[in-house]
Design an enzyme around this catalytic site. Structure first.
Site, mmCIF file in Angstrom:
data_model
loop_
_atom_site.group_PDB
_atom_site.id
_atom_site.type_symbol
_atom_site.label_atom_id
_atom_site.label_comp_id
_atom_site.label_asym_id
_atom_site.label_seq_id
_atom_site.Cartn_x
_atom_site.Cartn_y
_atom_site.Cartn_z
ATOM 1 N N ASN A 68 24.226 28.660 60.425
ATOM 2 C CA ASN A 68 24.442 27.304 59.926
ATOM 3 C C ASN A 68 23.146 26.519 59.768
ATOM 4 O O ASN A 68 23.133 25.293 59.807
ATOM 5 C CB ASN A 68 25.444 26.580 60.831
ATOM 6 C CG ASN A 68 24.991 26.526 62.268
ATOM 7 O OD1 ASN A 68 23.876 26.936 62.590
ATOM 8 N ND2 ASN A 68 25.832 26.005 63.140
ATOM 9 N N HIS B 22 19.445 23.331 63.732
ATOM 10 C CA HIS B 22 19.804 22.848 65.066
ATOM 11 C C HIS B 22 19.253 21.444 65.202
ATOM 12 O O HIS B 22 18.149 21.161 64.718
ATOM 13 C CB HIS B 22 19.184 23.728 66.156
ATOM 14 C CG HIS B 22 19.152 23.067 67.503
ATOM 15 N ND1 HIS B 22 20.241 23.035 68.334
ATOM 16 C CD2 HIS B 22 18.180 22.352 68.131
ATOM 17 C CE1 HIS B 22 19.931 22.341 69.431
ATOM 18 N NE2 HIS B 22 18.699 21.916 69.332
ATOM 19 N N GLU C 214 14.392 19.951 75.250
ATOM 20 C CA GLU C 214 14.057 20.884 74.168
ATOM 21 C C GLU C 214 12.649 20.637 73.618
ATOM 22 O O GLU C 214 11.937 21.590 73.295
ATOM 23 C CB GLU C 214 15.102 20.763 73.054
ATOM 24 C CG GLU C 214 16.472 21.264 73.503
ATOM 25 C CD GLU C 214 17.599 20.947 72.531
ATOM 26 O OE1 GLU C 214 17.332 20.391 71.441
ATOM 27 O OE2 GLU C 214 18.765 21.256 72.859
ATOM 28 N N TYR D 61 19.126 27.894 74.451
ATOM 29 C CA TYR D 61 20.593 27.792 74.481
ATOM 30 C C TYR D 61 21.145 27.983 75.906
ATOM 31 O O TYR D 61 22.203 28.583 76.078
ATOM 32 C CB TYR D 61 21.202 28.821 73.531
ATOM 33 C CG TYR D 61 21.182 28.397 72.071
ATOM 34 C CD1 TYR D 61 21.778 27.200 71.650
ATOM 35 C CD2 TYR D 61 20.582 29.198 71.098
ATOM 36 C CE1 TYR D 61 21.762 26.820 70.318
ATOM 37 C CE2 TYR D 61 20.570 28.804 69.756
ATOM 38 C CZ TYR D 61 21.165 27.617 69.375
ATOM 39 O OH TYR D 61 21.164 27.232 68.051
ATOM 40 N N LYS E 160 16.768 27.475 61.309
ATOM 41 C CA LYS E 160 17.056 28.783 61.894
ATOM 42 C C LYS E 160 16.658 29.919 60.943
ATOM 43 O O LYS E 160 16.364 29.674 59.760
ATOM 44 C CB LYS E 160 18.550 28.840 62.248
ATOM 45 C CG LYS E 160 18.969 27.823 63.321
ATOM 46 C CD LYS E 160 20.461 27.906 63.627
ATOM 47 C CE LYS E 160 20.880 26.839 64.629
ATOM 48 N NZ LYS E 160 22.346 26.890 64.912
#
Ligand SMILES: Nc1ncnc2c1ncn2[C@@H]1O[C@H](COP(=O)(O)OP(=O)(O)OP(=O)(O)O)[C@@H](O)[C@H]1O
Ligand SMILES: [Mg+2]
Length: 136
Positions: free
Chosen positions: A113, A116, A127, A50, A10
């Site tokens: 965080n 993913h 995805e 998402y 990310k």
């Protein structure tokens, strides 16, 4: 069983210069990189990725975060890759993730965080098709 999974490093991972550190962990584990792209996504792509979270309270700031700068998207392949990557990533909240995991070692945030990983074979298929439509 050999699986493929979609992984994102990310924008916080790119910003903090942790791409190499995180990629090294996946490679050292024995997972193979079968696709990799540096990319700055827009809100529509964030919403598509998402899709299951777009109505959640935490989603608007999550959208702002994942579109805030470039990220690295990749597909990893290996035995039980989906579960293995989730275990390497650690719990969602970096403050609670176990030491030794990517989030446990490197993140102090529930949102920022670092990584993913697809959470099921169905998610991985969706995805990977979304991020790498030309991958055979
Ligand atoms: N309560 C929360 N507050 C802020 N951000 C959150 C919260 N819950 C989840 N997020 C953010 O949304 C992402 C997706 O949430 P999800 O529940 O799918 O966690 P995950 O499966 O561990 O993470 P990911 O889908 O990114 O691998 C999280 O990784 C995190 O960046
Ligand atoms: Mg998830």
């Amino acid at each position: 069983m050999t699986q493929r999974t979609l992984v994102l490093l990310k924008p916080d991972a790119v910003r903090r210069g942790l791409v190499g550190n995180v990629l090294a962990r996946f490679e050292a584990k024995g997972l193979s990189i079968v696709a990799l792209e540096h990319r700055h996504i827009d809100a529509a792509m964030a919403d598509a990725h998402y899709a299951e979270h777009v109505e959640r309270d935490f989603y608007p700031p999550l959208r702002t975060f994942v579109t805030s700068g470039p990220l690295v998207a990749l597909v990893l392949e290996g035995d039980e890759a989906i579960e293995v990557v989730r275990a390497l990533n650690g719990a969602t909240d970096g403050r609670k993730a176990a030491p030794g995991t990517i989030r446990g070692d490197l993140s102090l945030s529930n949102r920022e965080n670092l990584v993913h990983g697809s959470d099921s074979p169905e998610s991985a298929e969706r995805e990977i098709a979304l991020w790498f439509p030309n991958l055979g």
